[in-house]
Design an enzyme around this catalytic site. Sequence first.
Site, short mmCIF file in Angstrom:
data_model
loop_
_atom_site.label_atom_id
_atom_site.label_comp_id
_atom_site.label_asym_id
_atom_site.label_seq_id
_atom_site.Cartn_x
_atom_site.Cartn_y
_atom_site.Cartn_z
N SER A 152 0.73 -1.33 0.01
CA SER A 152 0.08 0.10 0.15
C SER A 152 1.13 1.27 0.08
CB SER A 152 -0.79 -0.11 1.15
OG SER A 152 -1.79 -1.16 1.19
N1 SAH Z 1 -0.53 -4.60 3.95
C1 SAH Z 1 0.22 -4.89 2.87
C2 SAH Z 1 -0.53 -4.67 1.49
C3 SAH Z 1 -1.29 -5.88 0.98
S1 SAH Z 1 -2.04 -5.90 -0.32
C4 SAH Z 1 1.56 -4.38 2.91
O1 SAH Z 1 1.86 -3.70 3.49
O2 SAH Z 1 2.39 -4.82 1.96
C5 SAH Z 1 -3.42 -6.92 0.18
C6 SAH Z 1 -3.16 -8.16 0.48
O3 SAH Z 1 -4.01 -9.14 0.80
C7 SAH Z 1 -2.32 -9.19 -0.66
O4 SAH Z 1 -0.99 -9.59 -0.45
C8 SAH Z 1 -3.56 -10.28 -0.91
O5 SAH Z 1 -2.76 -11.56 -1.42
C9 SAH Z 1 -3.95 -10.54 0.46
N2 SAH Z 1 -5.17 -11.10 0.51
C10 SAH Z 1 -6.32 -11.18 -0.25
N3 SAH Z 1 -7.35 -11.95 0.24
C11 SAH Z 1 -7.00 -12.24 1.34
C12 SAH Z 1 -7.50 -13.27 2.43
N4 SAH Z 1 -8.76 -13.73 2.43
N5 SAH Z 1 -6.80 -13.60 3.68
C13 SAH Z 1 -5.53 -13.06 3.53
N6 SAH Z 1 -4.88 -12.12 2.72
C14 SAH Z 1 -5.53 -11.80 1.76
#
Ligand code: SAH
Length: 208
Positions: free
Chosen positions: A54
């Site tokens: 993000s």
């Molecule tokens: N907080 C992260 C950004 C993550 S982007 C950072 O600082 O880098 C959102 C993430 O959510 C992705 O990696 C995706 O794989 C994950 N995601 C999507 N659905 C999910 C679920 N049901 N459970 C866990 N992770 C999930």
Amino acid sequence: MSREELLEYMRGRIGDKVLQAMSRVPREIFVPEEIRSRAYDDTPLPIGHGQTISAPHMVAIMCDILDLQKGMNILEIGGGSGYHAAIMGEIVGPDGHVYSVERVPELTSQARENLQLAGVLNVTLVEGDGSAGLPEHAPYDRISVAATAPAVPEPLKDQLKKGGKLVIPVGAGYQELLLVTRKNGFVVEEKMGVVFVPLIGEHGFKER
Ligand code: SAH
């Protein structure tokens, strides 16, 4: 931008506690090597598997909205690179803990490696479907969801302490960042329009 320029740009809009944590955690460790020179640009960056880390201002706003305190027990859904979890870990300190659930196995192990390199000791990455939360370490003081859901997943509400807060983007086309506070019932506040990747899982969107 450099780390200092990024922090300067956010000062006044973001609380000091969050800015301090961001000044201590090196974001370059959490982005792929080829784009490390852009680590402090205020934009999301690709981390592989169609996912992104993000934008720094979004991490900052979500931490600010949650009003994180030292010693808290935190759940993050969507661990991605581990950066957002590391910032929350820095804020809650050694007496607090962050559990972060990530669905993609490769990202989970990469995030664990990133956190180790950054010297973060109070964040645990768990592989799995976070749309059902993480009951083994519940209840949580705060829950931070980094992927957009069709609605606030019931299991996440159930795993929140009384007085606890949950921040989550909701919506498919237009997405709204919601703050849910557990009182006797649940109080929902709309914070702002946002753009996140989908939460895919049992209590999220179905995989296509
Ligand atoms: N907080 C992260 C950004 C993550 S982007 C950072 O600082 O880098 C959102 C993430 O959510 C992705 O990696 C995706 O794989 C994950 N995601 C999507 N659905 C999910 C679920 N049901 N459970 C866990 N992770 C999930």
